[in-house]
Design an enzyme around this catalytic site. Structure first.
Site, PDB file in Angstrom:
ATOM      1  N   TYR A 146       0.952  -1.434   0.285  1.00 17.72           N
ATOM      2  CA  TYR A 146       0.239   0.061  -0.155  1.00 17.72           C
ATOM      3  C   TYR A 146       0.550   1.791  -0.212  1.00 17.72           C
ATOM      4  CZ  TYR A 146      -3.329   3.018   1.006  1.00 17.72           C
ATOM      5  OH  TYR A 146      -4.614   4.357   1.409  1.00 17.72           O
ATOM      6  N   ASP A 241       9.273   2.715  -0.242  1.00 16.02           N
ATOM      7  CA  ASP A 241       8.629   3.489   0.434  1.00 16.02           C
ATOM      8  C   ASP A 241       8.632   3.073   2.428  1.00 16.02           C
ATOM      9  OD1 ASP A 241       6.543   3.879   2.062  1.00 16.02           O
ATOM     10  OD2 ASP A 241       4.886   3.472   0.372  1.00 16.02           O
ATOM     11  N   LYS A 275       4.005   9.061   9.495  1.00 15.95           N
ATOM     12  CA  LYS A 275       3.534   8.995  10.378  1.00 15.95           C
ATOM     13  C   LYS A 275       4.853   9.562  11.028  1.00 15.95           C
ATOM     14  CE  LYS A 275       1.585   5.013   7.995  1.00 15.95           C
ATOM     15  NZ  LYS A 275       0.003   4.755   8.891  1.00 15.95           N
TER      16      LYS A 275
HETATM   17  N1  PLP Z   1       2.358   4.373   2.638  1.00 15.80           N
HETATM   18  C1  PLP Z   1       2.766   3.080   3.706  1.00 15.80           C
HETATM   19  C2  PLP Z   1       3.647   2.329   3.131  1.00 15.80           C
HETATM   20  C3  PLP Z   1       1.747   3.294   4.164  1.00 15.80           C
HETATM   21  O1  PLP Z   1       1.577   2.285   5.427  1.00 15.80           O
HETATM   22  C4  PLP Z   1       0.973   3.999   3.447  1.00 15.80           C
HETATM   23  C5  PLP Z   1      -0.479   4.456   4.638  1.00 15.80           C
HETATM   24  O2  PLP Z   1      -0.640   3.976   5.506  1.00 15.80           O
HETATM   25  C6  PLP Z   1       1.148   5.024   2.657  1.00 15.80           C
HETATM   26  C7  PLP Z   1       1.661   5.427   1.920  1.00 15.80           C
HETATM   27  C8  PLP Z   1       0.340   6.828   3.481  1.00 15.80           C
HETATM   28  O3  PLP Z   1       0.061   7.135   3.779  1.00 15.80           O
HETATM   29  P1  PLP Z   1      -1.575   8.220   4.023  1.00 15.80           P
HETATM   30  O4  PLP Z   1      -2.331   7.364   4.425  1.00 15.80           O
HETATM   31  O5  PLP Z   1      -0.491   9.317   4.830  1.00 15.80           O
HETATM   32  O6  PLP Z   1      -1.279   9.052   2.651  1.00 15.80           O
END
Ligand code: PLP
Length: 439
Positions: A146, A241, A275
């Protein structure tokens, strides 16, 4: 015995009259576990309290940001002080560079950093940057990973889409979806085949540093290094990521762990963070090699902007969180993760419930089911016994332990999970394991 959740139920009914599904992010609706979603009113350290006055030991930690525990006094104080000076100016503030320096000091492969407000924005911008840098259209992502909710990244995504068993999202055009190649995770042969077929059109591979939005699924030994080498041989970039794993899996995220295993000189081109870097307020970032990052406007031709980017309250929360995330904090996080992981494993084994537990540093998750080996990909994770998770989740919740309301999410400890909190979790586990066994 179930807890009194009268007021949460009333609020859920009220919210659902004015907010789609009653929630502003789907997993909060408890769709896959059923029951009354809790409306939380306060949090302190390892605990959160709902509107009915029930207190829970929290293993969600705001889905990651609360690394030090809820309402850490230094973080709250920094935010209050920043607020007293003004909530935001739409101009640069001195602490932005301090936060960038703090992150760069932990991530040797990051030379420049741009602050944004959400992880979704960070990955969206990283992809635009990769396309701008390479002049190529295609992105490779892995099933079950994700990266936020931008159009091109929703195919076979983990997190809420996995929870709701949605293969993708309506409203994404076929043209946009067609620019993303979705491959099974940890499958180097599939990656090689994709590059053999589309090599000159692939701008970047985006990967979670360790997958943690289908539960934790680790990169197999050698996979990440081989992926980076393959991409670079083909003129493509790699975006790692770390939105979820960053500054949580270890001081330097999961890349800090993986880095020890990759040959010298093999490194991703771009990273995304979120986060923990916002300490609980809306802040995220992307960073990487200067020659790529400097393609961003105003220096270069890749546009990105944000009214709230680098907001002083969010910067104050993130900077203070990272500055307090010292060796002692990571020792406490490691101890909490070790203790909970060992006790969950013991309780499930004792109750005869088959499971697999995977750990990415201080981050871990449990999947229910009889797996010959730890799942390596989304297809395997999807075979888990979701009904057992549901029974386990509710038994824990009734005992005052707040777990992620989804079988596809990681569990989050904080540095504030002290012995008292860990003992409460340990006390709740045997009955929850028996509830799962009874399914
Ligand atoms: N990338 C990863 C690995 C994530 O776990 C998340 C959210 O859980 C995101 C991107 C997206 O972040 P946001 O919810 O702050 O848009």
């Amino acid at each position: 015995m179930s807890l009194d959740t009268t007021r949460s139920a009333e609020l859920a009914a009220r919210a659902s009259r004015v907010i789609p599904g009653g929630v502003n992010s789907p997993v909060r609706a408890y769709g896959s576990v059923g029951g009354t979603p809790r409306f939380l009113v306060s949090g302190r350290g390892a605990y959160v309290t709902d509107v009915d006055g029930n207190e829970y030991v929290d293993l969600v930690a705001s889905w990651g940001p609360a690394l030090l525990g809820h309402a850490h006094p230094a973080v709250v104080d920094a935010v209050q002080q920043a607020a007293s000076r003004g909530l935001g100016f739409g101009a640069s503030v001195p602490q932005e560079a301090e936060l960038a320096e703090e992150i760069i000091a932990r991530m040797p492969d990051v030379e420049r950093l741009r602050l944004v407000s959400t992880g979704t924005e960070a990955t969206m911008t990283a992809i635009r940057l990769a396309r701008g840098a390479t002049g190529r259209p295609l992105i490779v992502k892995f099933a079950g990973h994700y990266h936020g909710h931008s159009d091109g990244l929703l195919a076979e995504a983990g997190s809420g889409l996995a929870t709701l068993a949605m293969p993708g999202s309506a409203g994404v055009t076929a043209e946009t979806a067609g620019q993303t190649l979705v491959l099974p995770y940890n499958d180097l042969a599939a990656l090689e085949a994709a590059f053999a077929e589309h090599g000159e059109r692939i701008a970047a591979i985006i990967t979670e540093s360790a997958a943690a939005n289908m539960g934790v699924v680790l990169p197999q030994p050698g996979f990440t290094a081989a992926m980076i080498e393959l991409a670079h041989r083909n003129g493509a970039l790699v975006i790692v990521d770390e939105v979820l794993t960053g500054f949580r899996a270890s001081r330097s995220g999961y890349w800090g762990i993986e880095q020890e295993r990759v040959p010298a000189g093999v490194a991703p081109d771009l990273f995304t963070f979120g986060k923990v870097v916002g300490g609980g307020l809306p802040l995220a970032a992307l960073g990487g090699r200067a020659e790529i990052m400097d393609l961003l406007a105003p220096l270069g031709p890749v546009y990105q902007a944000g009214t709230l980017s680098g907001n002083p309250l969010a910067v104050a929360a993130g900077l203070t969180t990272l500055r307090h995330a010292d060796d002692d904090a990571y020792r406490a996080l490691g101890h909490a993760a070790d203790t909970v992981a060992d006790e969950v494993a013991g309780a499930l084994t004792g109750a005869g419930v088959p499971f697999s537990l995977q750990r990415a540093g201080t981050l871990f998750s449990v999947v229910f089911g009889d797996f010959a080996e730890a799942p390596r990909d989304y297809a395997t994770v999807q075979q888990q016994n979701v009904a057992q998770h549901r029974a386990f989740f509710h038994a824990m919740l009734d005992a005052g332990i707040n777990l992620p309301p989804s079988a596809f999410e990681a569990w989050f400890v904080t540095a504030a999970h002290d012995d008292a909190a860990l003992e409460r979790i340990a006390a709740a586990l045997p009955a929850a394991a028996r509830a799962a066994a009874a399914v």
